[in-house]
Design an enzyme around this catalytic site. Structure first.
Site, PDB file in Angstrom:
ATOM      1  N   ASP A 138       0.846  -1.188   0.000  1.00 33.20           N
ATOM      2  CA  ASP A 138       0.000   0.000   0.000  1.00 33.20           C
ATOM      3  C   ASP A 138       0.882   1.239   0.000  1.00 33.20           C
ATOM      4  O   ASP A 138       1.729   1.407   0.892  1.00 33.20           O
ATOM      5  CB  ASP A 138      -0.923  -0.003   1.218  1.00 33.20           C
ATOM      6  N   HIS A 145      -3.627  14.347   0.279  1.00 32.69           N
ATOM      7  CA  HIS A 145      -3.995  13.566   1.465  1.00 32.69           C
ATOM      8  C   HIS A 145      -2.872  13.614   2.498  1.00 32.69           C
ATOM      9  O   HIS A 145      -3.117  13.839   3.690  1.00 32.69           O
ATOM     10  CB  HIS A 145      -4.279  12.123   1.060  1.00 32.69           C
ATOM     11  N   GLU A 209     -10.767   4.474   2.989  1.00 37.30           N
ATOM     12  CA  GLU A 209      -9.764   5.173   2.196  1.00 37.30           C
ATOM     13  C   GLU A 209     -10.049   4.909   0.721  1.00 37.30           C
ATOM     14  O   GLU A 209     -10.057   3.756   0.277  1.00 37.30           O
ATOM     15  CB  GLU A 209      -8.346   4.737   2.567  1.00 37.30           C
ATOM     16  N   GLU A 211      -9.112   4.538  -2.794  1.00 41.39           N
ATOM     17  CA  GLU A 211      -7.845   4.234  -3.454  1.00 41.39           C
ATOM     18  C   GLU A 211      -8.068   3.542  -4.790  1.00 41.39           C
ATOM     19  O   GLU A 211      -9.148   3.032  -5.083  1.00 41.39           O
ATOM     20  CB  GLU A 211      -6.972   3.321  -2.576  1.00 41.39           C
ATOM     21  N   ASP A 243      -9.151   0.714   1.496  1.00 46.51           N
ATOM     22  CA  ASP A 243      -8.272   0.245   2.568  1.00 46.51           C
ATOM     23  C   ASP A 243      -8.828   0.757   3.895  1.00 46.51           C
ATOM     24  O   ASP A 243      -8.455   1.818   4.376  1.00 46.51           O
ATOM     25  CB  ASP A 243      -6.847   0.752   2.343  1.00 46.51           C
ATOM     26  N   ARG A 247      -8.454   4.451  12.799  1.00 51.23           N
ATOM     27  CA  ARG A 247      -7.556   5.591  13.050  1.00 51.23           C
ATOM     28  C   ARG A 247      -7.056   5.643  14.492  1.00 51.23           C
ATOM     29  O   ARG A 247      -5.927   6.114  14.737  1.00 51.23           O
ATOM     30  CB  ARG A 247      -8.292   6.888  12.706  1.00 51.23           C
ATOM     31  N   GLN A 250      -4.386   3.085  14.767  1.00 46.19           N
ATOM     32  CA  GLN A 250      -3.263   3.549  13.964  1.00 46.19           C
ATOM     33  C   GLN A 250      -2.445   4.608  14.700  1.00 46.19           C
ATOM     34  O   GLN A 250      -1.210   4.587  14.680  1.00 46.19           O
ATOM     35  CB  GLN A 250      -3.778   4.110  12.638  1.00 46.19           C
ATOM     36  N   LYS A 263      -4.735  -1.590   9.922  1.00 47.56           N
ATOM     37  CA  LYS A 263      -4.969  -1.706   8.485  1.00 47.56           C
ATOM     38  C   LYS A 263      -5.229  -3.134   8.018  1.00 47.56           C
ATOM     39  O   LYS A 263      -5.786  -3.329   6.926  1.00 47.56           O
ATOM     40  CB  LYS A 263      -3.745  -1.179   7.733  1.00 47.56           C
ATOM     41  N   THR A 267      -9.479  -5.221   3.579  1.00 51.72           N
ATOM     42  CA  THR A 267      -9.288  -4.372   2.411  1.00 51.72           C
ATOM     43  C   THR A 267     -10.243  -4.899   1.350  1.00 51.72           C
ATOM     44  O   THR A 267     -10.327  -6.112   1.148  1.00 51.72           O
ATOM     45  CB  THR A 267      -7.845  -4.425   1.889  1.00 51.72           C
ATOM     46  N   GLU A 383     -10.240  13.264   6.854  1.00 55.25           N
ATOM     47  CA  GLU A 383     -10.090  14.591   6.264  1.00 55.25           C
ATOM     48  C   GLU A 383     -11.410  15.357   6.269  1.00 55.25           C
ATOM     49  O   GLU A 383     -11.449  16.540   6.626  1.00 55.25           O
ATOM     50  CB  GLU A 383      -9.577  14.473   4.836  1.00 55.25           C
TER      51      GLU A 383
END
Length: 437
Positions: A138, A145, A209, A211, A243, A247, A250, A263, A267, A383
């Protein structure tokens, strides 16, 4: 780098009416690959190609012996339970198979009767992963971002010094990758309490996420880097990728070695892989601001500068459990484009192998969250909620900061330009279930 040819001709239509409808994600100019079987059947999975509202069953096509030469070799490899064997054959076979399928599905084809016997409605199919994914890397290639996230933790220095010099990435977990429709349990683990000892429990800051996924085709021998000028010959195609990220887990675990349990619990990828040949009309120049460092020689080439980026429009939607009960459609949260990426897919391959790392057919790259230059183009809730400080109105009477149990996230991607037929990636769907136990 792939060039335009007759398979991109916007004037050509298929004898399959559904492939010619306005807004169709899978016109004859697309022809993406996936792995499927008839739903609720005991069939083995097999490769297929999407067109209109149908799937060309490559196993049935192989049995019918419609094609010859390289195209027949591609059909045979694609008829297996994963696309790894087809991926390994390389651009010559991929191109021959695309052209043969295009000609066979085009209006007036002498193969129409034979091809009709190989069609399966998409509504009657269930999907598997397109490939057996040996390794998953990844990346983190959206500077918008990276800057937005960096500001949350380092307001005065959001980007670390290496970001503009190398494509940042980490090795993820392939065993928890699922295809669209994946339902997964809310993860739990350690998180900071803010004071004193950490606590253990379900994640309360679960995020998505937005992606792109990049599937590797033919690999390279251990110790032999892939030059940037040859990189795209090793890329089979692209898909959508979510993904999912915890948070709070993380934030506690990522220093000093990066993401781990935050993570690797899930996925999700879309079932269809769009080839680089299909994406050729939607290439755009790759450029850096003059004030930024220019790529080092092994990450630079004339063709990469001329057309290394791809304008893939991306959208993220959210549908809560209440919205589903009321029959309300998902609500769009953001829209952006893959062309904003700070690094190209060729640069990812060149950098991944510069140290001699060997890639194999079916390996998967994630692009990292794709966010654009404006707040409305953010590719994650982290975000959009400004680090969890602002709630977003969802549906008629709900709000979200991060994902709650029962929330479903839908990604959509497509390419368009005035002189071409638009093509799509289909939907990527995933839903959050309550924590196990």
């Amino acid at each position: 780098m792939q060039s335009w040819d007759t398979t991109h001709d916007p004037k050509i239509r298929s004898w399959l009416t559904a492939a010619n409808l306005k807004g169709c994600a899978f016109p004859i100019q697309n022809l993406p690959f996936g792995v499927f079987r008839r739903a609720r059947s005991v069939q083995s999975f097999r490769g297929g190609v999407a067109i209109g509202d149908q799937i060309i069953d490559l196993r049935a096509l192989a049995d019918a012996q419609v094609f010859t030469g390289d195209a027949a070799e591609g059909v045979a490899a694609g008829s297996l339970e994963s696309l790894n064997s087809l991926m390994q054959l390389g651009p010559r076979v991929w191109r021959a198979l695309r052209h043969a399928l295009f000609d066979a599905m085009a209006h007036g084809s002498v193969h129409e009767a034979s091809m009709r016997l190989c069609l399966v409605p998409q509504s009657e199919a269930e999907f598997s992963l397109p490939a057996q994914i040996g390794d998953y890397t990844d990346f983190y290639i959206s500077i918008h971002h990276a800057t937005a996230i960096g500001r949350l933790f380092r307001p005065d220095n959001p980007l670390l010094p290496n970001y503009k010099w190398i494509p940042i990435g980490y090795h993820g977990r392939s065993s928890s990758i699922g295809v669209s429709g994946q339902n997964f349990r809310r993860p739990q683990g350690q998180r900071s309490s803010g004071t004193g000892n950490p606590t253990v429990g379900p994640s309360t800051r679960l995020d998505y996420e937005l992606e792109m996924g990049i599937f590797i085709g033919g690999g390279n021998a251990l110790g032999e880097p892939i030059p940037i000028t040859d990189a795209e010959n090793h890329i089979f195609g692209l898909c959508l990728l979510n993904d999912w990220s915890a948070r709070d887990l993380q934030g506690w675990e990522y220093q000093p070695l990066g993401p781990f349990l935050a993570k690797n619990f899930a996925t999700t990828i879309s079932p269809w892989v769009v080839s680089l040949q299909a994406l050729a009309p939607f290439r755009v120049p790759f450029a850096r601001p003059e004030s930024d460092p220019q790529p080092l020689p092994y990450l630079d080439s004339q063709q990469n500068r001329a057309a290394g980026a791809i304008d893939i429009r991306l959208e993220a939607f959210l549908q809560t459990a209440k919205m589903r009960e009321r029959g309300e459609p998902p609500q769009r949260l953001s829209q952006t484009s893959f062309q904003h990426a700070y690094w190209t897919i060729s640069q990812l391959v060149a950098h991944h192998t510069i140290n001699g790392c060997n890639l194999r057919p079916g390996d998967l790259f994630g692009s990292g969250t794709q966010s654009g230059p404006t707040p409305a183009e953010a590719g994650s809730l982290l975000e959009l909620s400004k680090g969890g400080t602002q709630s977003l109105p969802i549906g008629a009477d709900e709000h979200r900061v991060f994902l709650e149990d029962g929330d479903a996230v839908v990604f959509r991607g497509w390419c368009e330009r005035p002189d071409c037929v638009s093509i799509g990636f289909g939907d990527l769907y995933g839903c959050v279930l309550p924590v196990s136990g």
